[in-house]
Motif scaffolding. Structure first.
Motif, mmCIF file in Angstrom:
data_model
loop_
_atom_site.group_PDB
_atom_site.id
_atom_site.type_symbol
_atom_site.label_atom_id
_atom_site.label_comp_id
_atom_site.label_asym_id
_atom_site.label_seq_id
_atom_site.Cartn_x
_atom_site.Cartn_y
_atom_site.Cartn_z
ATOM 1 N N UNK A 136 0.480 -1.269 0.126
ATOM 2 C CA UNK A 136 0.109 0.198 0.441
ATOM 3 C C UNK A 136 0.805 0.493 -0.268
ATOM 4 N N UNK A 137 1.898 1.416 0.955
ATOM 5 C CA UNK A 137 2.869 1.996 0.451
ATOM 6 C C UNK A 137 3.708 2.434 -0.433
ATOM 7 N N UNK A 138 3.559 1.611 -1.339
ATOM 8 C CA UNK A 138 4.408 1.818 -2.764
ATOM 9 C C UNK A 138 3.368 2.339 -3.022
ATOM 10 N N UNK A 139 1.975 2.196 -3.364
ATOM 11 C CA UNK A 139 1.077 2.802 -3.960
ATOM 12 C C UNK A 139 0.532 4.568 -3.998
ATOM 13 N N UNK A 140 0.872 4.948 -2.703
ATOM 14 C CA UNK A 140 1.036 5.792 -2.108
ATOM 15 C C UNK A 140 1.602 6.157 -0.875
ATOM 16 N N UNK A 141 1.791 7.081 -0.376
ATOM 17 C CA UNK A 141 2.927 7.994 0.593
ATOM 18 C C UNK A 141 2.376 6.945 1.640
#
Length: 643
Positions: A136-141
């Motif tokens: 999930x952090x790869x797609x949004x901070x």
């Protein structure tokens, strides 16, 4: 022969009907106002509670993000593992809602895990690259996980934040959402009103009845939930619960999470005052009908005799003899009425027509006078409010500026003293280990002083903007070449953006109308407006990261006989509809903390509208473009302020 009612009967029935009609109309109006008041009161209370609950939950999540953000800085990746562990311990102390914290490096390997319930784990190397929290952090901070339940009772949610820098890792926190359940369970409206929270799919997250949450109840089929998920404007409506009960429902969206808080109250309870008014009206109607019937019978009997005499004269008049007048020999009030009626019948029509014309004229004049008085009063109140706000803002800014200057000067002096300390250390020939430790301490002090200086400069910028926002004018008003001022200001903004963001590039297209010529302006203040709009345009195109995106800014002027229009258009991120209506409000900003004061567009609006008598408008398409248009009159308007 058809039987008709007698005069006495008709008088009695007419009197009865009149009284009944008045009572019915009065009761209906009372019931309508009672319904309006009860509904508006219930709606107001429910909406306030929904907004308050949504704001509290959003603030709770925002505070957690701020606490976790200290472990996502770019330099944190270079900190030793023991220092990272200490930072996580401090995070768990400062954020009681976080029960477990993990650090995952850029390859998805677990490097650190701290928990309130389990032993600490250091450098386990567990592969979490496929974990939804890390992906999930790869797609949004920032990534918010779904709500889960531990031990069948306590709700939890995973919150993950990507680190800054290249190939960033992530900090993952397991958050206890019990606070959200406590907020919802504590909301009461009237005797049986309650609140609940759903996610964007309509799944129940928090409810006073925890068993419904544990069963993962889906409420998306309820009309009020479906409308809220679809984003319809109606925030309060009459709806039904799962059990079919009619309720008055209000909702508010929780920022960032997209969750929706609903507050509902049974319609029967909310409209209880209306039912009481209805019963009272029916009782009064029954009593009024009885009294009216008795009074009508008595009055009809007393009027019947003299009226028969009037009836005979009226019959002769009705046979076609228009010269006839009603003759009544009785010397009472009815006889006098007949005589006066004959004498004044011809005059009344003329007098009535004249009176109606005069009343219409006087009513029209009075309405115009009242409207002018109301407008003048509104302008006076607005002027007084603006003047008071300006004085208050200027006073606060001046009180802050002196201690702020002291902080900035002291920070700069401390930097110079630190440089002298380093020079002295080099000349002292210290032990290498001690010198390395002192150098590290000096580096930390230098970093902290740099942060103090940066925040001090930002605070100083805010104070200067507040002073500019509160003052009446800006220098001397004179004739200015609009296109030349635009070219000069654009150059300043361009070089400033390049200095602030090395490597920044954008295509600038200029369409300047040669017929624009010169206008009477406050050049210094109008340049502030242009610099602010150019800066916003450059920031917007820089924030857009679409593949193949080419930043583009259009600057155009257009002349008409009565005005000059200045247009600044960018193909950046656009402005969301919810933000657009607030962009000219003081201290409102969508930029990250430390990058904006929220005064730029508010000050620009005051300069264009109040100082120059112009207009500033914005058009936008979210995710595509934004266009600001400034329209200035050719000649000074009455609302312009003198230089």
């Amino acid at each position: 022969m058809k039987r008709t009612l007698s005069l006495a009967q008709r008088l009695a029935l007419a009197f009865l009907g009149l009284v009944a009609a008045v009572l019915v109309v009065n009761g209906s109006i009372s019931m309508w106002f009672a319904y309006r008041e009860a509904t508006e009161a219930a709606v107001r209370v429910e909406q306030e509670k929904a907004d308050a609950a949504a704001e509290r939950v959003g603030q709770f999540i925002a505070e957690l993000e701020q606490q976790i953000g200290w472990t996502t800085r770019a330099d944190w990746a270079r900190v030793p593992i023991e220092q990272r562990r200490y930072d996580f311990i401090r995070l768990l102390r400062q954020a009681p809602a976080i029960t477990e914290a993990l650090f995952v490096d850029g390859q998805g390997r677990e490097q650190l895990r701290l928990s309130r319930l389990e032993p600490d784990v250091l450098a386990s190397g567990a592969d979490l690259s496929a974990d939804a929290r890390f992906r999930g952090t790869r797609e949004g901070r920032v990534w918010y996980g779904p709500v889960t339940f531990r031990r069948g009772s306590e709700p939890y949610m995973a919150l993950a934040m990507a680190h800054a820098g290249r190939n960033p890792g992530a900090t993952i926190a397991e958050v206890n959402l019990k606070l959200i359940w406590e907020v919802i369970a504590g909301i009461r409206v009237g005797g049986s009103g309650y609140a609940f929270v759903t996610d964007t799919a309509g799944r129940l997250i928090a409810h006073p009845d925890m068993s419904l949450v544990l069963r993962e109840t889906d409420l998306s089929a309820l009309p009020q939930v479906a409308d809220a998920i679809a984003g319809r404007d109606e925030r309060v409506q009459t709806a039904r619960t799962l059990s079919g009960q009619s309720v008055l429902s209000a909702h508010a969206t929780i920022p960032r999470l997209g969750w929706i808080v609903f507050v509902e109250q049974p319609t029967s309870e909310a409209l209880a005052p209306v039912y009481a008014t209805a019963y009272q009206t029916l009782a009064l109607l029954g009593l009024g009908v009885v009294l009216a019937l008795l009074a009508g019978v008595v009055l009809a009997r007393r009027l019947t005799g003299p009226i028969r005499a009037l009836q005979a004269g009226a019959e002769r008049l009705g046979q076609g003899d228009l010269t006839q007048r009603i003759e009544v020999s009785a010397g009472d009030e009815i006889g006098t009425l007949a005589l006066r009626f004959n004498e004044m019948a011809g005059r009344i029509q003329d007098a009535q027509e004249t009176l109606e014309a005069k009343v219409a004229d006087r009513t029209r004049e009075l309405s115009q006078s009242l409207e002018e008085l109301r407008n003048a009063q509104d302008r006076l109140l607005q002027t007084e409010k603006l003047a008071s706000l300006g004085q208050l803002t200027a006073g606060i800014a001046h009180e802050i500026k002196n201690p702020l200057n002291f902080v900035n000067n002291f920070a700069e002096l401390s930097v110079e003293l630190l440089a002298e300390l380093r020079a002295a250390m080099e000349q002292a020939g210290l032990d290498p280990a001690l010198r390395a430790e002192l150098e590290e301490l000096c580096a930390m002090l230098s970093d902290n002083l740099a942060k103090v200086t940066a925040h001090g400069k930002r605070a100083d910028s805010i104070v200067r903007n507040m002073l500019a926002h509160s003052r009446e004018g800006g220098g001397e008003r004179r004739r200015v070449d609009v296109n030349a001022l635009l070219e000069e200001t654009l150059g300043l903004a361009w070089h400033g953006a390049r200095a602030e963001r090395p490597g920044f590039n954008v295509t600038i297209e200029k369409r300047l109308d040669a017929n624009v010529g010169e206008l009477d302006l406050f050049p210094q203040e109008f340049a502030r407006v242009l610099l602010n709009l150019f800066g916003n345009a450059f920031h917007a195109v820089q924030q857009k990261h679409t593949p193949g995106f080419q930043p583009h800014v259009l600057v155009a002027t257009h002349a008409t006989p009565a005005s000059v229009a200045v247009t600044i258009r960018d193909n950046g991120t656009g402005i969301p509809e919810a933000v657009r209506s607030h962009i000219f409000e003081p201290f409102f900003t969508t930029k990250p903390p430390g990058q904006g004061t929220g005064l730029g567009l508010s000050l620009s609006h005051d300069i264009v509208v109040q100082q120059h008598g112009g207009q500033i408008a914005v058009a936008t398409e979210p995710g595509a473009w934004t266009e600001f248009t400034i329209t200035l009159p050719r000649r000074p308007q009455p609302q312009d302020r003198a230089a």
